[in-house]
Design a protein around this motif. Structure first.
Motif, short mmCIF file in Angstrom:
data_model
loop_
_atom_site.label_atom_id
_atom_site.label_comp_id
_atom_site.label_asym_id
_atom_site.label_seq_id
_atom_site.Cartn_x
_atom_site.Cartn_y
_atom_site.Cartn_z
N ARG A 165 -19.50 -45.33 3.57
CA ARG A 165 -17.95 -46.26 4.44
C ARG A 165 -16.66 -45.00 4.60
O ARG A 165 -15.62 -45.93 5.66
CB ARG A 165 -17.64 -47.27 2.79
N LYS A 166 -16.93 -44.63 3.78
CA LYS A 166 -15.93 -43.43 4.32
C LYS A 166 -15.68 -42.13 5.89
O LYS A 166 -15.18 -41.67 5.81
CB LYS A 166 -15.27 -42.45 3.27
N ARG A 167 -16.84 -42.39 5.97
CA ARG A 167 -17.77 -42.08 7.27
C ARG A 167 -17.92 -40.20 7.07
O ARG A 167 -17.76 -39.72 7.32
CB ARG A 167 -16.94 -41.72 8.75
N MET A 168 -18.29 -40.20 5.38
CA MET A 168 -18.85 -38.71 4.95
C MET A 168 -19.98 -38.15 5.14
O MET A 168 -20.61 -39.49 4.79
CB MET A 168 -17.82 -39.03 3.50
N SER A 169 -20.37 -37.52 4.59
CA SER A 169 -21.50 -37.34 4.09
C SER A 169 -21.88 -37.48 2.80
O SER A 169 -20.71 -37.27 2.14
CB SER A 169 -22.35 -36.08 4.61
N PRO A 170 -22.68 -38.38 2.19
CA PRO A 170 -23.43 -38.00 1.14
C PRO A 170 -22.65 -36.44 0.07
O PRO A 170 -21.40 -36.67 -0.49
CB PRO A 170 -24.69 -38.47 0.62
N SER A 171 -22.98 -35.53 0.56
CA SER A 171 -22.42 -34.39 0.27
C SER A 171 -21.35 -33.85 -0.16
O SER A 171 -20.68 -33.69 -1.13
CB SER A 171 -23.42 -32.92 0.94
N ALA A 172 -20.34 -33.96 1.24
CA ALA A 172 -18.92 -34.14 1.43
C ALA A 172 -18.44 -34.49 0.27
O ALA A 172 -17.36 -35.09 -0.99
CB ALA A 172 -18.72 -34.56 2.78
N TYR A 173 -18.86 -35.87 0.28
CA TYR A 173 -18.14 -36.61 -0.30
C TYR A 173 -18.38 -36.95 -2.42
O TYR A 173 -17.75 -36.86 -3.28
CB TYR A 173 -18.80 -38.38 0.05
N VAL A 174 -19.56 -36.75 -2.36
CA VAL A 174 -19.71 -35.66 -3.87
C VAL A 174 -18.74 -34.56 -4.36
O VAL A 174 -18.47 -34.23 -5.41
CB VAL A 174 -21.15 -35.69 -4.14
N GLY A 198 -15.96 -34.06 -3.57
CA GLY A 198 -14.95 -34.47 -3.00
C GLY A 198 -14.16 -34.97 -4.78
O GLY A 198 -13.93 -34.80 -5.09
N ILE A 199 -15.77 -35.96 -4.94
CA ILE A 199 -15.38 -36.25 -5.92
C ILE A 199 -15.31 -35.12 -8.04
O ILE A 199 -14.48 -35.46 -8.72
CB ILE A 199 -16.80 -37.54 -7.20
N LEU A 200 -16.39 -34.30 -7.23
CA LEU A 200 -15.88 -32.68 -8.82
C LEU A 200 -14.88 -32.20 -8.44
O LEU A 200 -14.89 -31.99 -9.84
CB LEU A 200 -17.42 -32.22 -8.35
N THR A 201 -14.86 -32.02 -7.28
CA THR A 201 -13.58 -31.29 -7.17
C THR A 201 -12.10 -31.60 -8.09
O THR A 201 -11.29 -31.09 -8.31
CB THR A 201 -13.40 -30.87 -5.29
N GLU A 202 -12.13 -32.74 -7.46
CA GLU A 202 -10.73 -33.60 -7.89
C GLU A 202 -10.92 -33.57 -10.18
O GLU A 202 -10.26 -33.68 -10.41
CB GLU A 202 -11.16 -34.77 -7.61
N VAL A 203 -12.61 -33.74 -10.02
CA VAL A 203 -12.82 -33.85 -11.52
C VAL A 203 -12.09 -32.54 -12.16
O VAL A 203 -11.82 -32.54 -13.01
CB VAL A 203 -13.51 -34.35 -12.20
N ALA A 204 -12.64 -31.61 -11.49
CA ALA A 204 -12.50 -29.98 -12.07
C ALA A 204 -11.30 -29.91 -11.93
O ALA A 204 -11.09 -29.07 -12.52
CB ALA A 204 -13.40 -28.92 -10.94
N ALA A 205 -10.29 -30.17 -10.82
CA ALA A 205 -9.14 -29.83 -10.53
C ALA A 205 -8.11 -31.17 -12.06
O ALA A 205 -6.47 -30.13 -12.28
CB ALA A 205 -8.37 -30.72 -9.51
N THR A 206 -8.66 -31.62 -12.75
CA THR A 206 -8.11 -32.68 -13.24
C THR A 206 -8.56 -31.78 -15.22
O THR A 206 -9.12 -30.99 -15.42
CB THR A 206 -8.65 -34.29 -14.08
N PRO A 207 -7.74 -31.80 -15.92
CA PRO A 207 -7.30 -30.86 -17.41
C PRO A 207 -8.07 -32.04 -17.73
O PRO A 207 -7.99 -33.31 -17.73
CB PRO A 207 -5.91 -31.13 -17.48
N ALA A 208 -9.26 -30.91 -18.92
CA ALA A 208 -9.94 -32.13 -20.33
C ALA A 208 -9.44 -32.69 -20.58
O ALA A 208 -8.25 -31.74 -21.60
CB ALA A 208 -11.08 -30.77 -19.82
N PRO A 209 -9.70 -33.60 -21.37
CA PRO A 209 -8.99 -34.31 -22.71
C PRO A 209 -9.27 -33.17 -23.58
O PRO A 209 -10.36 -32.50 -23.14
CB PRO A 209 -10.19 -35.63 -22.80
#
Length: 56
Positions: free
Chosen positions: A27-36, A38-49
């Motif tokens: 739906r975002k016109r991305m490969s599954p690899s690029a999509y995932v 992006g998700i992992l990069t965002e999570v890793a950039a967020t400070p852990a609780p």
């Protein structure tokens, strides 16, 4: 600055999870690899609780 790239393999995902990730990527016109990635990069950039932080 030269960015290095690594590979991460995730095993044991339910087929429904994989299908949903592929559909969202499409739906975002991305490969599954690029999509995932992006998700992992965002999570890793967020400070852990506080309770998730591991002692160094």
């Amino acid at each position: 600055m030269c960015a290095s790239h690594a590979t991460l393999q995730v095993r044991g995902l339910d087929a429904e999870v994989v299908a949903e990730l592929k559909a969202r990527a499409a739906r975002k016109r991305m490969s599954p690899s690029a999509y995932v990635a992006g998700i992992l990069t965002e999570v890793a950039a967020t400070p852990a609780p506080r309770h998730d932080r591991r002692a160094a």
